[in-house]
Design a protein around this motif. Sequence first.
Motif, PDB file in Angstrom:
ATOM      1  N   GLY A  44       0.809  -1.199   0.000  1.00 56.45           N
ATOM      2  CA  GLY A  44       0.000   0.000   0.000  1.00 56.45           C
ATOM      3  C   GLY A  44       0.850   1.261   0.000  1.00 56.45           C
ATOM      4  N   TRP A  45       0.173   2.412  -0.018  1.00 58.14           N
ATOM      5  CA  TRP A  45       0.835   3.721   0.057  1.00 58.14           C
ATOM      6  C   TRP A  45       0.463   4.336   1.399  1.00 58.14           C
ATOM      7  CZ3 TRP A  45       0.286   6.895  -5.114  1.00 58.14           C
ATOM      8  CH2 TRP A  45       0.664   6.094  -6.197  1.00 58.14           C
ATOM      9  N   PHE A  46       1.467   4.737   2.171  1.00 62.81           N
ATOM     10  CA  PHE A  46       1.142   5.336   3.462  1.00 62.81           C
ATOM     11  C   PHE A  46       2.282   6.182   4.008  1.00 62.81           C
ATOM     12  CE2 PHE A  46       3.600   1.761   4.868  1.00 62.81           C
ATOM     13  CZ  PHE A  46       3.073   0.650   4.230  1.00 62.81           C
ATOM     14  N   ALA A  47       1.910   7.180   4.795  1.00 61.59           N
ATOM     15  CA  ALA A  47       2.873   7.963   5.556  1.00 61.59           C
ATOM     16  C   ALA A  47       3.138   7.215   6.856  1.00 61.59           C
ATOM     17  CB  ALA A  47       2.315   9.352   5.846  1.00 61.59           C
ATOM     18  N   LYS A  53       1.000   3.861  10.519  1.00 61.47           N
ATOM     19  CA  LYS A  53       0.800   4.054   9.087  1.00 61.47           C
ATOM     20  C   LYS A  53      -0.511   4.787   8.823  1.00 61.47           C
ATOM     21  CE  LYS A  53       3.311  -0.191   7.893  1.00 61.47           C
ATOM     22  NZ  LYS A  53       3.208  -1.525   7.256  1.00 61.47           N
ATOM     23  N   TYR A  54      -0.450   5.786   7.949  1.00 65.09           N
ATOM     24  CA  TYR A  54      -1.618   6.571   7.555  1.00 65.09           C
ATOM     25  C   TYR A  54      -1.745   6.500   6.035  1.00 65.09           C
ATOM     26  CZ  TYR A  54      -1.061   8.244  12.309  1.00 65.09           C
ATOM     27  OH  TYR A  54      -0.930   8.294  13.681  1.00 65.09           O
ATOM     28  N   PHE A  61      -2.568  12.676  -3.325  1.00 58.43           N
ATOM     29  CA  PHE A  61      -1.319  12.312  -2.645  1.00 58.43           C
ATOM     30  C   PHE A  61      -1.199  13.033  -1.304  1.00 58.43           C
ATOM     31  CE2 PHE A  61       3.320  11.567  -2.221  1.00 58.43           C
ATOM     32  CZ  PHE A  61       3.324  10.207  -2.477  1.00 58.43           C
ATOM     33  N   SER A  62      -2.240  12.924  -0.506  1.00 63.90           N
ATOM     34  CA  SER A  62      -2.251  13.505   0.837  1.00 63.90           C
ATOM     35  C   SER A  62      -2.525  12.394   1.846  1.00 63.90           C
ATOM     36  CB  SER A  62      -3.332  14.574   0.948  1.00 63.90           C
ATOM     37  OG  SER A  62      -4.632  13.976   0.853  1.00 63.90           O
ATOM     38  N   PHE A  63      -2.461  12.733   3.134  1.00 64.40           N
ATOM     39  CA  PHE A  63      -2.896  11.788   4.160  1.00 64.40           C
ATOM     40  C   PHE A  63      -3.569  12.570   5.283  1.00 64.40           C
ATOM     41  CE2 PHE A  63       1.132  13.137   5.931  1.00 64.40           C
ATOM     42  CZ  PHE A  63       0.950  13.105   7.309  1.00 64.40           C
ATOM     43  N   THR A  64      -4.359  11.879   6.063  1.00 65.87           N
ATOM     44  CA  THR A  64      -5.079  12.509   7.164  1.00 65.87           C
ATOM     45  C   THR A  64      -4.727  11.826   8.473  1.00 65.87           C
ATOM     46  OG1 THR A  64      -6.920  13.129   5.716  1.00 65.87           O
ATOM     47  CG2 THR A  64      -7.354  13.077   8.083  1.00 65.87           C
TER      48      THR A  64
END
Length: 328
Positions: A44-47, A53-54, A61-64
Amino acid sequence: MKIAVVMGGYSDESVISLRSGQLILQNLDNSKYKSFEVHVVLEGWFAVIDNQKYNIDKSDFSFTKDGIKTQFDSIINTVHGTPGEDGHLQAYWELLEIPYTGCNFYQSALTFNKRDTLSVLSKFNIPKAKSIYLTKGTAISVDDVVSELGLPFFVKPNQSGSSLGVSKVNNKEDFEKALEFAFAEDSDILIESYLKGMEVSVGVLHFNGKTTVLGLTEIVSENDFFDYEAKYLGKSDEITPARLDEAMTQKVVEMATKVYDNLGMLGFSRSEFIIMDGIPHFIEINTNPGLSPQSIFPQQAEYAQIEFSKLLDNEINLALKRKPLWKK
């Protein structure tokens, strides 16, 4: 300024990319940037923040986190292999109009394809090995290969990095095994003649407004060639600067600069050459060179006495100045 340091990838090079990303995070100037570790991997894609992991919202291409949405001012791309070194992520970020480091999607796709890179550079009289291009399922006789290229020769995937899937074929009996090894990485392969000579790795980037060669590193592999084990598991000596006289050093610098400029490059790169009969022969170019503690590019930056944080500042500034292709 919010900076996403994007690392990982979908290939076997992912583990190297994750190491590269850590070096970047350690060297970014915290007084200028708020950096975020972002993984783009098969899972997956995550910060990643404090080991949590978010998920990345692929629409922008943001995260919350805790109800607060974070969007990035710029991206440092250190994904090795697909999708970050072959143009896919670059095209995606360009559509979103998010600045990113390194070359654009076209140069990324071009240079990730060894055959196409060699084809373009042939127009500029860049010396290289003889080669045969082969697609999976196409029959070829080892006798025809030996007649064309001689022994030994190399078999390598057309689109792969870190020497994954590469074999040196010293006798005809090893050919089928080498084909199987290369086709496990890519459905298209290159069979190249053997170049006997010193291998030199050259770090090149656009720095302070001009194409700049960081340094020349001589590769002395304990193995038969500079394979994955030699690159990342300590089975080689990497000597910076390379043990070349001034005239040959200048030849390699000029050739590496010519390759970088004629391919329309921007950002970090590492070009590989074999010096045979007094002539640097081009092997390949990496547009997202490894930045792990074992990697050559950081060694060359140290030799050039340029702080890595300044190189990263330069990359971010180049990213912010570049406009999407349709806005030029």
